[in-house]
Scaffold this motif. Structure first.
Motif, PDB file in Angstrom:
ATOM      1  N   GLY A   1       0.950  11.917   5.593  1.00  0.00           N
ATOM      2  CA  GLY A   1       1.591  12.449   6.790  1.00  0.00           C
ATOM      3  C   GLY A   1       0.966  11.943   8.078  1.00  0.00           C
ATOM      4  N   ARG A   2      -0.358  11.992   8.155  1.00  0.00           N
ATOM      5  CA  ARG A   2      -1.026  11.562   9.378  1.00  0.00           C
ATOM      6  C   ARG A   2      -0.879  10.065   9.602  1.00  0.00           C
ATOM      7  N   GLY A   3      -0.919   9.293   8.519  1.00  0.00           N
ATOM      8  CA  GLY A   3      -0.789   7.843   8.652  1.00  0.00           C
ATOM      9  C   GLY A   3       0.565   7.442   9.208  1.00  0.00           C
ATOM     10  N   LEU A   4       1.630   8.057   8.684  1.00  0.00           N
ATOM     11  CA  LEU A   4       2.973   7.723   9.161  1.00  0.00           C
ATOM     12  C   LEU A   4       3.166   8.158  10.609  1.00  0.00           C
ATOM     13  N   LEU A   5       2.715   9.349  10.947  1.00  0.00           N
ATOM     14  CA  LEU A   5       2.913   9.855  12.310  1.00  0.00           C
ATOM     15  C   LEU A   5       2.126   9.044  13.334  1.00  0.00           C
ATOM     16  N   SER A   6       0.960   8.592  12.945  1.00  0.00           N
ATOM     17  CA  SER A   6       0.160   7.813  13.898  1.00  0.00           C
ATOM     18  C   SER A   6       0.851   6.512  14.261  1.00  0.00           C
ATOM     19  N   VAL A   7       1.523   5.883  13.304  1.00  0.00           N
ATOM     20  CA  VAL A   7       2.227   4.625  13.580  1.00  0.00           C
ATOM     21  C   VAL A   7       3.506   4.890  14.360  1.00  0.00           C
ATOM     22  N   LEU A   8       4.274   5.885  13.935  1.00  0.00           N
ATOM     23  CA  LEU A   8       5.547   6.173  14.607  1.00  0.00           C
ATOM     24  C   LEU A   8       5.361   6.657  16.035  1.00  0.00           C
ATOM     25  N   SER A   9       4.188   7.090  16.382  1.00  0.00           N
ATOM     26  CA  SER A   9       3.937   7.590  17.732  1.00  0.00           C
ATOM     27  C   SER A   9       3.668   6.464  18.729  1.00  0.00           C
ATOM     28  N   HIS A  10       3.612   5.221  18.256  1.00  0.00           N
ATOM     29  CA  HIS A  10       3.387   4.093  19.166  1.00  0.00           C
ATOM     30  C   HIS A  10       4.578   3.963  20.126  1.00  0.00           C
ATOM     31  N   ASP A  11       4.285   3.480  21.332  1.00  0.00           N
ATOM     32  CA  ASP A  11       5.361   3.295  22.315  1.00  0.00           C
ATOM     33  C   ASP A  11       6.378   2.272  21.826  1.00  0.00           C
ATOM     34  N   ARG A  12       5.891   1.205  21.264  1.00  0.00           N
ATOM     35  CA  ARG A  12       6.775   0.169  20.720  1.00  0.00           C
ATOM     36  C   ARG A  12       6.282  -0.188  19.326  1.00  0.00           C
ATOM     37  N   LEU A  13       7.215  -0.318  18.378  1.00  0.00           N
ATOM     38  CA  LEU A  13       6.862  -0.616  16.991  1.00  0.00           C
ATOM     39  C   LEU A  13       7.102  -2.096  16.706  1.00  0.00           C
ATOM     40  N   SER A  14       6.053  -2.778  16.298  1.00  0.00           N
ATOM     41  CA  SER A  14       6.155  -4.188  15.933  1.00  0.00           C
ATOM     42  C   SER A  14       6.500  -4.310  14.450  1.00  0.00           C
ATOM     43  N   GLU A  15       6.743  -5.557  14.019  1.00  0.00           N
ATOM     44  CA  GLU A  15       7.010  -5.773  12.596  1.00  0.00           C
ATOM     45  C   GLU A  15       5.801  -5.374  11.756  1.00  0.00           C
ATOM     46  N   ASP A  16       4.619  -5.583  12.307  1.00  0.00           N
ATOM     47  CA  ASP A  16       3.412  -5.162  11.579  1.00  0.00           C
ATOM     48  C   ASP A  16       3.385  -3.641  11.402  1.00  0.00           C
ATOM     49  N   ASP A  17       3.851  -2.919  12.416  1.00  0.00           N
ATOM     50  CA  ASP A  17       3.902  -1.460  12.306  1.00  0.00           C
ATOM     51  C   ASP A  17       4.858  -1.022  11.209  1.00  0.00           C
ATOM     52  N   TRP A  18       6.036  -1.645  11.157  1.00  0.00           N
ATOM     53  CA  TRP A  18       7.009  -1.282  10.129  1.00  0.00           C
ATOM     54  C   TRP A  18       6.472  -1.612   8.728  1.00  0.00           C
ATOM     55  N   GLU A  19       5.768  -2.723   8.629  1.00  0.00           N
ATOM     56  CA  GLU A  19       5.160  -3.076   7.341  1.00  0.00           C
ATOM     57  C   GLU A  19       4.076  -2.066   6.968  1.00  0.00           C
ATOM     58  N   ALA A  20       3.349  -1.595   7.957  1.00  0.00           N
ATOM     59  CA  ALA A  20       2.310  -0.594   7.689  1.00  0.00           C
ATOM     60  C   ALA A  20       2.929   0.710   7.185  1.00  0.00           C
ATOM     61  N   ILE A  21       4.085   1.090   7.778  1.00  0.00           N
ATOM     62  CA  ILE A  21       4.779   2.306   7.328  1.00  0.00           C
ATOM     63  C   ILE A  21       5.245   2.138   5.890  1.00  0.00           C
ATOM     64  N   GLU A  22       5.844   0.989   5.600  1.00  0.00           N
ATOM     65  CA  GLU A  22       6.338   0.749   4.234  1.00  0.00           C
ATOM     66  C   GLU A  22       5.190   0.723   3.237  1.00  0.00           C
ATOM     67  N   ASP A  23       4.087   0.077   3.608  1.00  0.00           N
ATOM     68  CA  ASP A  23       2.928   0.020   2.712  1.00  0.00           C
ATOM     69  C   ASP A  23       2.361   1.415   2.449  1.00  0.00           C
ATOM     70  N   SER A  24       2.340   2.259   3.490  1.00  0.00           N
ATOM     71  CA  SER A  24       1.833   3.625   3.316  1.00  0.00           C
ATOM     72  C   SER A  24       2.686   4.407   2.323  1.00  0.00           C
ATOM     73  N   LEU A  25       3.990   4.230   2.415  1.00  0.00           N
ATOM     74  CA  LEU A  25       4.898   4.927   1.507  1.00  0.00           C
ATOM     75  C   LEU A  25       4.735   4.435   0.072  1.00  0.00           C
ATOM     76  N   ILE A  26       4.622   3.122  -0.086  1.00  0.00           N
ATOM     77  CA  ILE A  26       4.466   2.569  -1.437  1.00  0.00           C
ATOM     78  C   ILE A  26       3.124   2.991  -2.029  1.00  0.00           C
ATOM     79  N   THR A  27       2.082   2.982  -1.198  1.00  0.00           N
ATOM     80  CA  THR A  27       0.759   3.409  -1.668  1.00  0.00           C
ATOM     81  C   THR A  27       0.771   4.866  -2.105  1.00  0.00           C
ATOM     82  N   ALA A  28       1.619   5.669  -1.462  1.00  0.00           N
ATOM     83  CA  ALA A  28       1.728   7.089  -1.806  1.00  0.00           C
ATOM     84  C   ALA A  28       2.659   7.328  -2.979  1.00  0.00           C
ATOM     85  N   ASP A  29       3.036   6.259  -3.696  1.00  0.00           N
ATOM     86  CA  ASP A  29       3.862   6.341  -4.905  1.00  0.00           C
ATOM     87  C   ASP A  29       5.296   6.768  -4.639  1.00  0.00           C
TER      88      ASP A  29
END
Length: 381
Positions: A98-126
């Motif tokens: 939860g904290r990992g996803l919210l910290s990224v989504l709270s950025h003013d602008r989301l880069s491709e690296d940010d979206w990849e970080a969100i996807e990786d967090s979800l996959i890591t969480a099974d």
């Protein structure tokens, strides 16, 4: 008189004077004081004491004897109390997602690296690759349409709830029809906590004033039947069991037949853990279900999965689903992992809902799964 006679006469006079003197002293001092005799000590009667202790000696009365009492059965915790406690425990165990996803989504602008970080967090969480990509794509669309996230938490919550799917029927079918008991068959691989889950479900039903009977169809693990019987005894529920090594199908059959005869509401049948890769054992599990249904329909087949096994639990779910038509998932040890996404992945893989979750080692650490409460726990950690 001779000298000897004088001597004897003198001795007689001395003796007479002594007697008279003693009588005078006793008359003056009054009657002799009575000698007090101590009261006999009360002795607790023991086996064999009749030959030594008189029959008229003090004995215990009925009021003094501690009579045996009926065993005090435990009163299981209510569903409301369980969820309040389990939700807090779930939140503590899921903070990384939860904290990992919210910290990224709270950025003013989301880069491709940010979206990849969100996807990786979800996959890591099974969550699984497919659901993770689906969630990221929906978030991207909303970001473009809304021009930015005014409240990242609200957006993420709505999307996660939709992914968990609150529309699924998560009712555990514990009631039968036409006067027959509901029959719940609990299956899974070794070490997932099936027997403990059966005992906990029994406690939930007893708390709801249901009459329950347990069937110990795990006949190959030496302590399984004893363990299940102990769970039942704590809440006043009987266990039907057979000798070690008995055909598990026959034990299940006897349990359901007994349940019908006694008019119970629910029969919970515990089965032996078996590897999903062993076709012979899986076929035997199918036989258990078929034999039971000669007595009454199986109303619920619950597959118990250890949440800490991650993606391996998906393979188990697939194979068990093919053999016994799994109708619900029980996720145990969910407090031991930060990978809460297994809830989403296993539902997608098997097409059946997670109905119960286990959090902790306590006897009442089992609760019905609620999608929105689960998501809130993920995000509030």
């Amino acid at each position: 008189m001779n000298d000897l006679q004088y001597v004897l006469l003198g001795l007689g006079l001395v003796a007479l004077i002594g007697v008279v003197t003693g009588l005078l002293v006793r008359a003056r001092s009054g009657p002799p004081a009575s000698v007090s005799t101590p009261a006999p000590e009360l002795v607790e009667p023991q086996v064999g004491d009749d030959a030594e202790v008189p029959r008229d000696s003090a004995t215990r009365t009925v009021d003094d004897v501690a009579l045996p009492t009926a065993p005090a059965w435990e009163r299981p915790e209510s569903a409301q109390g369980r969820w309040a406690r389990l939700r807090a425990r779930l939140a503590r165990s899921q903070t990384s997602l939860g904290r990992g996803l919210l910290s990224v989504l709270s950025h003013d602008r989301l880069s491709e690296d940010d979206w990849e970080a969100i996807e990786d967090s979800l996959i890591t969480a099974d969550v699984g690759v497919g659901p993770a990509q689906e969630l990221v794509e929906r978030l991207r669309i909303r970001l473009r349409v809304e021009g930015g996230f005014a409240d990242a938490r609200t957006v993420l919550r709505e999307e996660l709830v939709q992914l968990v799917d609150p529309t699924l029927d998560r009712t555990v079918r514990v009631d039968g029809t036409a006067g027959e008991p509901g029959v719940v068959l609990v299956v899974g691989v070794n070490g997932t906590g099936k027997t403990t889950t059966v005992g906990r479900i029994a406690r939930v039903l007893v708390a709801d004033d249901k009459q329950v009977l347990l069937g110990a169809a795990d006949t190959f693990r030496a302590a399984a039947a004893d363990q299940l019987q102990t769970w039942g005894e704590r809440v006043g529920v009987e266990t039907v069991r057979g000798p070690e090594g008995t055909d598990p199908a026959s034990v299940g059959y006897d349990a359901v037949r007994t349940g019908i005869e006694r008019g119970v509401d629910t029969v919970l049948v515990d089965t032996a853990g078996r590897l999903h890769t062993k076709s012979g054992l899986m076929d035997e599990l199918g036989k258990v279900k078929r034999v039971i249904e000669k007595q009454a329909p199986v109303t619920e087949v619950l597959l118990v999965i250890d949440a800490t096994t991650g993606q391996n639990g998906l393979t188990q779910a697939r194979v068990f689903g093919e053999v016994v038509d799994v109708s619900g998932i029980v996720l145990t040890k969910l407090d031991g992992t930060a990978k809460g996404g297994i809830v989403i992945a296993v539902q997608r893989e098997l097409g059946v809902p997670v109905k119960l979750i286990g959090l902790g080692e306590g006897p009442d650490d089992l609760a019905p799964f609620e999608a929105e409460t689960f998501v809130d726990a993920l995000l509030d950690g």
